[in-house]
Design an enzyme around this catalytic site. Structure first.
Site, PDB file in Angstrom:
ATOM      1  N   CYS A   1      -0.359  33.435  10.552  1.00 38.85           N
ATOM      2  CA  CYS A   1      -0.138  33.982  11.894  1.00 38.85           C
ATOM      3  C   CYS A   1       0.145  32.906  12.934  1.00 38.85           C
ATOM      4  CB  CYS A   1      -1.339  34.814  12.312  1.00 38.85           C
ATOM      5  SG  CYS A   1      -1.157  36.484  11.729  1.00 38.85           S
TER       6      CYS A   1
ATOM      7  N   GLU B   1       0.821  -1.216   0.000  1.00 35.17           N
ATOM      8  CA  GLU B   1       0.000   0.000   0.000  1.00 35.17           C
ATOM      9  C   GLU B   1       0.854   1.265   0.000  1.00 35.17           C
ATOM     10  OE1 GLU B   1      -3.747  -1.676   2.648  1.00 35.17           O
ATOM     11  OE2 GLU B   1      -2.212  -0.473   3.634  1.00 35.17           O
TER      12      GLU B   1
ATOM     13  N   ARG C   1       3.440   7.521  -0.095  1.00 35.65           N
ATOM     14  CA  ARG C   1       4.553   8.448  -0.261  1.00 35.65           C
ATOM     15  C   ARG C   1       5.500   8.063  -1.408  1.00 35.65           C
ATOM     16  NH1 ARG C   1       6.042  11.296   4.142  1.00 35.65           N
ATOM     17  NH2 ARG C   1       5.134   9.631   5.384  1.00 35.65           N
TER      18      ARG C   1
ATOM     19  N   TYR D   1       1.086  13.926   1.106  1.00 39.54           N
ATOM     20  CA  TYR D   1       0.723  14.519   2.391  1.00 39.54           C
ATOM     21  C   TYR D   1       0.988  16.025   2.439  1.00 39.54           C
ATOM     22  CZ  TYR D   1       0.829   9.547   3.443  1.00 39.54           C
ATOM     23  OH  TYR D   1       0.622   8.194   3.411  1.00 39.54           O
TER      24      TYR D   1
HETATM   25  N1  LLP Z   1      -1.492   1.866   4.470  1.00 38.02           N
HETATM   26  C1  LLP Z   1      -1.940   2.285   5.672  1.00 38.02           C
HETATM   27  C2  LLP Z   1      -2.821   1.423   6.448  1.00 38.02           C
HETATM   28  C3  LLP Z   1      -1.537   3.546   6.166  1.00 38.02           C
HETATM   29  O1  LLP Z   1      -1.952   3.944   7.359  1.00 38.02           O
HETATM   30  C4  LLP Z   1      -0.678   4.367   5.385  1.00 38.02           C
HETATM   31  C5  LLP Z   1      -0.283   5.684   5.856  1.00 38.02           C
HETATM   32  C6  LLP Z   1      -0.247   3.881   4.138  1.00 38.02           C
HETATM   33  C7  LLP Z   1      -0.667   2.634   3.725  1.00 38.02           C
HETATM   34  C8  LLP Z   1       0.665   4.668   3.243  1.00 38.02           C
HETATM   35  O2  LLP Z   1       1.907   4.885   3.853  1.00 38.02           O
HETATM   36  P1  LLP Z   1       3.099   5.554   3.032  1.00 38.02           P
HETATM   37  O3  LLP Z   1       3.544   4.572   1.979  1.00 38.02           O
HETATM   38  O4  LLP Z   1       2.588   6.797   2.424  1.00 38.02           O
HETATM   39  O5  LLP Z   1       4.144   5.825   4.053  1.00 38.02           O
HETATM   40  N2  LLP Z   1       0.971  12.441   7.182  1.00 38.02           N
HETATM   41  C9  LLP Z   1       2.210  11.705   7.421  1.00 38.02           C
HETATM   42  C10 LLP Z   1       2.090  10.284   6.943  1.00 38.02           C
HETATM   43  C11 LLP Z   1       0.917   9.551   7.539  1.00 38.02           C
HETATM   44  C12 LLP Z   1       0.816   8.149   7.030  1.00 38.02           C
HETATM   45  C13 LLP Z   1      -0.482   7.533   7.423  1.00 38.02           C
HETATM   46  N3  LLP Z   1      -0.670   6.199   6.952  1.00 38.02           N
HETATM   47  C14 LLP Z   1       3.339  12.438   6.736  1.00 38.02           C
HETATM   48  O6  LLP Z   1       3.110  13.490   6.153  1.00 38.02           O
HETATM   49  O7  LLP Z   1       4.497  12.003   6.822  1.00 38.02           O
END
Ligand code: LLP
Length: 426
Positions: free
Chosen positions: A346, A276, A279, A375
């Site tokens: 602000c 999944e 990023r 994100y």
């Molecule tokens: N699958 C599940 C169940 C997740 O909770 C997430 C991300 C992903 C896949 C995707 O993860 P990635 O490959 O994108 O790392 N807002 C934070 C990141 C939060 C991630 C939440 N879950 C940031 O800006 O670093």
């Protein structure tokens, strides 16, 4: 070059176009800029690395829900992972195959679960109450729900606490000690079909052995489930692969490195691997493009003030995240100094970068925050009445296309005023 990079002439590029030329065409600032080819390259890296395995990719829509980007990933063959009813609606509209869509989350609402059952997507079981809600939704809709159990492998991903999700004390997933209870419930309910298990360790992970550790633990759970007669084959090891935000020449693991650490386990157990990525699919395809408003000095601190802010890019404020910053044009004669790059919002937390060594820019110059594809837009807010800026991508290396227009004050007020019952004369 493909993606966002500095050309040999010192200018910043997106694929075949100079970002300064794009700024001139785009007119409005700030904006998010994407390289369509980079997204294709990222997807292809996963696809090629998965060759020889049974798999599907579930793009994590939370990272970036731009509709064109979602459609493009779907065209490339991606499935998706969704965390709200609205993400699910968007994914259906974008044409994703529901049998390769996963509805995940610790607080899925009954009406969202009914939509998920209706659409035929896979659903993660996250807790006792969540299972009860899924059962009720399946009974109400009158359709079998295919479910995965979200298990915490309790492996430390060694990342910022806010993006760590797979430890025993996490708010996500079931109590592992209670797995048998879940299996008994599911076995007794003819509306449910258990097809596999899910885990997600966290985000910005930079060591792939962590995925292997988790997969080994998960395979143990599969053995238990199979021994009890469950025909389970989907092992979903989540997303979380980090990317090179720092630009210091550090070598980070690739999708191939990640997949190769679990390949033998997946093949020998006859499993279908689900990944999944969010990023690592989109982050490096993008820059957040700003215009310098001015430069100032207070005390012993120098500031570059730009038109973008924490409202459009909150990761530095929220996680103290580093995202690399460059000026869009070379400044060979400018004095280099140490700057905090800040927005107009602000809040003292409104910064895009701290203590960056940059040539002194002039008002009107371009400044980009790199790796803005994941994100950033999807976490944007309207604080201080900042309105969502437009999004552009470069397609086929040289075609600049707007993929979302800016939200205007009129759009925003129509939505807000309508729900408040206000007549604002807009
Ligand atoms: N699958 C599940 C169940 C997740 O909770 C997430 C991300 C992903 C896949 C995707 O993860 P990635 O490959 O994108 O790392 N807002 C934070 C990141 C939060 C991630 C939440 N879950 C940031 O800006 O670093």
């Amino acid at each position: 070059g493909v993606g966002i990079y500095q050309g040999s002439d010192g200018y910043m590029y997106c694929d075949g176009l100079r970002i300064d030329d794009i700024r001139a065409t785009a007119e409005a600032s700030p904006f998010y800029l994407y390289s369509k080819e980079k997204i294709r390259e990222n997807y292809t890296a996963y696809k090629n690395a998965l060759e020889g395995l049974d798999y599907f990719l579930g793009y994590a829509v939370k990272a970036n829900n731009n509709f064109k980007i979602m459609q493009f990933l779907r065209e490339l063959g991606s499935g998706c992972v969704l965390v709200s009813g609205n993400e699910l609606r968007l994914a259906i509209k974008a044409g994703f195959d529901p049998t390769r869509a996963i509805f995940n989350g610790n607080g899925k609402l009954p009406r969202e679960l009914e939509l998920a059952v209706e659409s035929g997507c896979l659903i993660n079981v996250d807790s006792e109450f969540d299972l009860a809600n899924i059962q009720a939704a399946a009974a109400k809709v009158g359709k079998k729900a295919r479910v995965l159990i979200r298990i915490n492998p309790d492996v430390d991903p060694q990342v910022h606490a806010y993006v760590s999700t797979g430890l025993a004390g996490s708010k996500f997933g079931i109590r592992n000690t209670h797995l048998q209870w879940f299996l008994d419930q599911i076995k007794a309910d003819t509306n449910l079909k258990l097809v596999g298990a899910h885990c997600h360790l966290g985000s910005t992970i930079s060591k792939v052995n962590i995925f292997r550790d988790a997969a080994i633990i998960m395979v143990g759970f599969f053995k238990e489930m199979r021994a009890q007669g469950f025909n389970v084959s989907f092992l979903n090891i989540g997303g979380g692969l980090g990317i090179d935000y720092n630009k210091k020449g550090e070598v980070l693991p690739t999708p191939k490195d990640l997949i190769d650490t679990v390949r033998d386990l997946i093949a020998s157990e006859g499993l279908t691997l689900i990944l999944e990525p969010g990023r690592s699919m989109v982050a490096n395809s993008s820059a957040f493009v700003n215009t310098v408003t001015g430069v100032k000095t207070n005390g012993n601190k120098n500031f570059i003030v730009v038109d973008g802010s924490m409202a459009e890019l909150i990761r530095p404020s929220l996680y103290d995240a580093y995202q690399h910053i460059e000026l869009t044009a070379p400044h060979p004669d400018a004095e280099v100094a140490t700057y905090d790059v800040v927005g107009p919002v602000c809040e003292s937390a409104d910064f895009l970068g701290k203590e960056r060594s940059l040539p002194t820019p002039s008002a009107g110059d371009g400044l980009i925050v790199m790796d803005a594809g994941a994100y950033c837009m999807s976490m944007a807010s309207n604080y201080n009445m900042k309105l969502a800026p437009p999004e552009w991508w470069v397609a086929e290396r040289t075609q600049l296309q707007q993929i979302r227009r800016a939200v205007t004050l009129e759009d925003h007020m129509r939505a807000r005023a309508a729900v408040q019952g206000l007549a604002l004369g807009l």
